[in-house]
Design a protein around this motif. Structure first.
Motif, PDB file in Angstrom:
ATOM      1  N   SER A 216      64.705  71.398  -4.190  1.00 53.35           N
ATOM      2  CA  SER A 216      65.817  72.049  -4.884  1.00 53.35           C
ATOM      3  C   SER A 216      65.365  72.744  -6.164  1.00 53.35           C
ATOM      4  CB  SER A 216      66.906  71.020  -5.228  1.00 53.35           C
ATOM      5  OG  SER A 216      66.380  69.983  -6.022  1.00 53.35           O
ATOM      6  N   SER A 217      64.141  72.453  -6.592  1.00 53.75           N
ATOM      7  CA  SER A 217      63.609  73.030  -7.830  1.00 53.75           C
ATOM      8  C   SER A 217      62.857  74.319  -7.529  1.00 53.75           C
ATOM      9  CB  SER A 217      62.666  72.029  -8.511  1.00 53.75           C
ATOM     10  OG  SER A 217      61.837  72.670  -9.455  1.00 53.75           O
ATOM     11  N   LEU A 218      63.223  75.405  -8.221  1.00 50.14           N
ATOM     12  CA  LEU A 218      62.524  76.674  -8.050  1.00 50.14           C
ATOM     13  C   LEU A 218      61.071  76.545  -8.459  1.00 50.14           C
ATOM     14  CD1 LEU A 218      62.440  79.700  -7.460  1.00 50.14           C
ATOM     15  CD2 LEU A 218      63.266  80.111  -9.799  1.00 50.14           C
ATOM     16  N   GLU A 219      60.797  75.794  -9.518  1.00 48.93           N
ATOM     17  CA  GLU A 219      59.426  75.634  -9.982  1.00 48.93           C
ATOM     18  C   GLU A 219      58.574  74.917  -8.946  1.00 48.93           C
ATOM     19  OE1 GLU A 219      62.111  75.072 -11.777  1.00 48.93           O
ATOM     20  OE2 GLU A 219      61.881  76.733 -13.220  1.00 48.93           O
ATOM     21  N   GLU A 220      59.137  73.868  -8.330  1.00 45.52           N
ATOM     22  CA  GLU A 220      58.385  73.152  -7.292  1.00 45.52           C
ATOM     23  C   GLU A 220      58.114  74.061  -6.101  1.00 45.52           C
ATOM     24  OE1 GLU A 220      58.718  69.397  -4.158  1.00 45.52           O
ATOM     25  OE2 GLU A 220      60.225  69.615  -5.748  1.00 45.52           O
ATOM     26  N   LEU A 221      59.104  74.864  -5.711  1.00 43.73           N
ATOM     27  CA  LEU A 221      58.918  75.786  -4.593  1.00 43.73           C
ATOM     28  C   LEU A 221      57.831  76.807  -4.903  1.00 43.73           C
ATOM     29  CD1 LEU A 221      59.702  76.947  -1.858  1.00 43.73           C
ATOM     30  CD2 LEU A 221      61.537  78.209  -3.004  1.00 43.73           C
ATOM     31  N   LYS A 222      57.883  77.386  -6.094  1.00 39.23           N
ATOM     32  CA  LYS A 222      56.873  78.362  -6.488  1.00 39.23           C
ATOM     33  C   LYS A 222      55.486  77.726  -6.507  1.00 39.23           C
ATOM     34  CE  LYS A 222      57.763  81.129  -9.951  1.00 39.23           C
ATOM     35  NZ  LYS A 222      58.230  81.636 -11.258  1.00 39.23           N
ATOM     36  N   ALA A 223      55.401  76.541  -7.089  1.00 42.22           N
ATOM     37  CA  ALA A 223      54.106  75.869  -7.174  1.00 42.22           C
ATOM     38  C   ALA A 223      53.577  75.524  -5.786  1.00 42.22           C
ATOM     39  CB  ALA A 223      54.235  74.597  -8.020  1.00 42.22           C
ATOM     40  N   SER A 224      54.447  75.127  -4.867  1.00 43.20           N
ATOM     41  CA  SER A 224      54.023  74.787  -3.509  1.00 43.20           C
ATOM     42  C   SER A 224      53.423  75.996  -2.808  1.00 43.20           C
ATOM     43  CB  SER A 224      55.206  74.252  -2.697  1.00 43.20           C
ATOM     44  OG  SER A 224      55.736  73.079  -3.260  1.00 43.20           O
ATOM     45  N   LEU A 225      54.124  77.117  -2.867  1.00 45.08           N
ATOM     46  CA  LEU A 225      53.651  78.321  -2.180  1.00 45.08           C
ATOM     47  C   LEU A 225      52.381  78.862  -2.820  1.00 45.08           C
ATOM     48  CD1 LEU A 225      57.073  80.093  -1.540  1.00 45.08           C
ATOM     49  CD2 LEU A 225      55.706  78.740   0.067  1.00 45.08           C
ATOM     50  N   LEU A 226      52.314  78.828  -4.151  1.00 44.34           N
ATOM     51  CA  LEU A 226      51.109  79.297  -4.836  1.00 44.34           C
ATOM     52  C   LEU A 226      49.941  78.346  -4.590  1.00 44.34           C
ATOM     53  CD1 LEU A 226      52.757  80.441  -8.181  1.00 44.34           C
ATOM     54  CD2 LEU A 226      51.781  81.912  -6.405  1.00 44.34           C
ATOM     55  N   PHE A 227      50.240  77.060  -4.454  1.00 39.12           N
ATOM     56  CA  PHE A 227      49.207  76.083  -4.098  1.00 39.12           C
ATOM     57  C   PHE A 227      48.544  76.464  -2.782  1.00 39.12           C
ATOM     58  CE2 PHE A 227      48.210  72.370  -1.468  1.00 39.12           C
ATOM     59  CZ  PHE A 227      47.259  71.730  -2.243  1.00 39.12           C
ATOM     60  N   PHE A 228      49.358  76.794  -1.767  1.00 41.72           N
ATOM     61  CA  PHE A 228      48.793  77.174  -0.472  1.00 41.72           C
ATOM     62  C   PHE A 228      47.975  78.463  -0.589  1.00 41.72           C
ATOM     63  CE2 PHE A 228      52.682  74.846   1.149  1.00 41.72           C
ATOM     64  CZ  PHE A 228      51.967  73.718   1.498  1.00 41.72           C
ATOM     65  N   ARG A 229      48.464  79.397  -1.394  1.00 39.62           N
ATOM     66  CA  ARG A 229      47.740  80.653  -1.572  1.00 39.62           C
ATOM     67  C   ARG A 229      46.343  80.410  -2.129  1.00 39.62           C
ATOM     68  NH1 ARG A 229      49.294  85.618  -5.736  1.00 39.62           N
ATOM     69  NH2 ARG A 229      47.255  86.643  -5.630  1.00 39.62           N
ATOM     70  N   VAL A 230      46.253  79.600  -3.178  1.00 34.18           N
ATOM     71  CA  VAL A 230      44.956  79.320  -3.792  1.00 34.18           C
ATOM     72  C   VAL A 230      44.087  78.467  -2.868  1.00 34.18           C
ATOM     73  CG1 VAL A 230      43.791  78.201  -5.734  1.00 34.18           C
ATOM     74  CG2 VAL A 230      45.868  79.540  -6.122  1.00 34.18           C
ATOM     75  N   LEU A 231      44.720  77.461  -2.254  1.00 33.42           N
ATOM     76  CA  LEU A 231      43.968  76.500  -1.436  1.00 33.42           C
ATOM     77  C   LEU A 231      43.204  77.189  -0.315  1.00 33.42           C
ATOM     78  CD1 LEU A 231      43.517  73.399  -0.960  1.00 33.42           C
ATOM     79  CD2 LEU A 231      45.325  73.574   0.749  1.00 33.42           C
ATOM     80  N   TYR A 232      43.861  78.105   0.385  1.00 35.47           N
ATOM     81  CA  TYR A 232      43.246  78.694   1.562  1.00 35.47           C
ATOM     82  C   TYR A 232      42.242  79.788   1.229  1.00 35.47           C
ATOM     83  CZ  TYR A 232      46.211  75.879   4.480  1.00 35.47           C
ATOM     84  OH  TYR A 232      46.797  74.797   5.103  1.00 35.47           O
ATOM     85  N   GLN A 233      42.015  80.007  -0.059  1.00 35.51           N
ATOM     86  CA  GLN A 233      40.937  80.887  -0.478  1.00 35.51           C
ATOM     87  C   GLN A 233      39.703  80.106  -0.913  1.00 35.51           C
ATOM     88  OE1 GLN A 233      42.877  83.134  -3.577  1.00 35.51           O
ATOM     89  NE2 GLN A 233      43.751  84.615  -2.156  1.00 35.51           N
ATOM     90  N   LYS A 234      39.839  78.784  -0.935  1.00 33.70           N
ATOM     91  CA  LYS A 234      38.772  77.919  -1.412  1.00 33.70           C
ATOM     92  C   LYS A 234      37.719  77.688  -0.336  1.00 33.70           C
ATOM     93  CE  LYS A 234      40.037  76.907  -5.626  1.00 33.70           C
ATOM     94  NZ  LYS A 234      40.155  75.537  -6.123  1.00 33.70           N
ATOM     95  N   LYS A 235      36.484  77.479  -0.791  1.00 35.33           N
ATOM     96  CA  LYS A 235      35.394  77.113   0.085  1.00 35.33           C
ATOM     97  C   LYS A 235      34.862  75.763  -0.358  1.00 35.33           C
ATOM     98  CE  LYS A 235      33.965  81.887   1.015  1.00 35.33           C
ATOM     99  NZ  LYS A 235      32.854  82.879   0.952  1.00 35.33           N
ATOM    100  N   GLY A 236      34.176  75.092   0.562  1.00 39.58           N
ATOM    101  CA  GLY A 236      33.654  73.780   0.238  1.00 39.58           C
ATOM    102  C   GLY A 236      34.653  72.689   0.533  1.00 39.58           C
ATOM    103  N   PHE A 237      34.174  71.452   0.480  1.00 38.90           N
ATOM    104  CA  PHE A 237      35.035  70.303   0.780  1.00 38.90           C
ATOM    105  C   PHE A 237      34.802  69.213  -0.259  1.00 38.90           C
ATOM    106  CE2 PHE A 237      35.937  66.206   2.722  1.00 38.90           C
ATOM    107  CZ  PHE A 237      37.217  66.420   3.201  1.00 38.90           C
ATOM    108  N   PRO A 238      35.868  68.604  -0.693  1.00 37.25           N
ATOM    109  CA  PRO A 238      37.273  68.873  -0.375  1.00 37.25           C
ATOM    110  C   PRO A 238      37.844  69.953  -1.279  1.00 37.25           C
ATOM    111  CG  PRO A 238      37.120  66.927  -1.754  1.00 37.25           C
ATOM    112  CD  PRO A 238      35.705  67.374  -1.511  1.00 37.25           C
ATOM    113  N   PRO A 239      38.650  70.861  -0.762  1.00 39.03           N
ATOM    114  CA  PRO A 239      39.238  71.907  -1.599  1.00 39.03           C
ATOM    115  C   PRO A 239      40.389  71.351  -2.433  1.00 39.03           C
ATOM    116  CG  PRO A 239      40.048  72.115   0.631  1.00 39.03           C
ATOM    117  CD  PRO A 239      39.042  70.998   0.654  1.00 39.03           C
ATOM    118  N   TYR A 240      40.517  71.849  -3.645  1.00 40.49           N
ATOM    119  CA  TYR A 240      41.605  71.405  -4.518  1.00 40.49           C
ATOM    120  C   TYR A 240      42.053  72.573  -5.394  1.00 40.49           C
ATOM    121  CZ  TYR A 240      37.775  71.075  -7.896  1.00 40.49           C
ATOM    122  OH  TYR A 240      36.690  71.366  -8.695  1.00 40.49           O
TER     123      TYR A 240
END
Length: 228
Positions: free
Chosen positions: A29-53
């Motif tokens: 229900s929080s706009l900030e949580e939604l934004k952070a979730s989607l931006l998290f996926f954006r950054v995460l899937y550009q990462k290399k190496g393991f474990p990505p964070y």
């Protein structure tokens, strides 16, 4: 109102896990949580190496409208939700939080980082931040975390449902047996409970008195695990 000018002819896509869209997104229900979730996926899937964070600073650098402090607060909400795992660490003497996708591989990786078996450069594990608070939860939840892995909201609900169906001692023993066999997942635990309910335990105990209410354990969410 600020408007969006539309998509260009060529652009990149960001992968978003289907379980997030199906299970987590309807709860937000929080706009900030939604934004952070989607931006998290954006950054995460550009990462290399393991474990990505992902870190709050990386989210803030995306011109997302969240500064680093707001990004960290919003990412903390994703960890509380169970979308991510938050791990407090120290990097070059400065405390910082790392956020990992909350899946099986990363749950194991976080445990390895805490144990010192996975090194992340100059980063030193600090006190880990649990994404599910447990002080007021029954002992079975602590037992699960100690023997199987980090407790997600979904697993917490599964355990609550199991406690409605099976004796608490059975659920605890099933967790311990799964851990002793290195089968650290809920599916295996539920299979142990199913077998015990169907044929009794090795110690000769059975599941109550089925003659009193033959349908008692075949109703509800876990009815499929019980055969008569």
């Amino acid at each position: 109102m600020k408007t969006f000018e539309g998509f260009p002819d060529k652009f990149e896509f960001t992968a978003v896990p289907k379980p997030f869209l199906a299970q987590a997104l309807p709860l937000i229900s929080s706009l900030e949580e939604l934004k952070a979730s989607l931006l998290f996926f954006r950054v995460l899937y550009q990462k290399k190496g393991f474990p990505p964070y992902v870190t709050a600073a990386e989210i803030a650098d995306l011109n997302s409208g969240l500064d680093e402090a707001a990004a960290d607060q919003a990412l903390s909400e994703t960890a509380a939700r169970g979308t991510t795992i938050k791990l407090a660490v120290v990097e070059k003497g400065k405390p910082v939080a790392l956020y990992f996708l909350n899946d099986g591989r990363n749950r194991e990786a976080v445990q390895e980082i805490i144990a010192g078996r996975i090194k992340l450069g100059s980063i030193t594990p600090n006190e880990p931040v649990k994404f599910v608070s447990s002080p007021e939860l029954p002992d079975i939840f602590s037992l699960y975390e100690q023997n199987i892995g980090l407790l997600t909201p979904i697993i917490a609900e599964e355990l609550k449902e199991a406690l409605k169906l099976y004796p608490e001692s059975w659920v605890k023993d099933a967790v311990k047996e799964a851990a002793s066999l290195n089968k650290r997942n809920w599916r295996y635990i539920s299979k142990i409970l199913e077998n015990w309910a169907a044929g009794g335990r090795n110690d000769g105990t059975y599941f109550g008195n089925p003659q009193k209410d033959p349908d008692k354990y075949t109703k509800g969410k876990y009815g499929k695990f019980v055969r008569r």
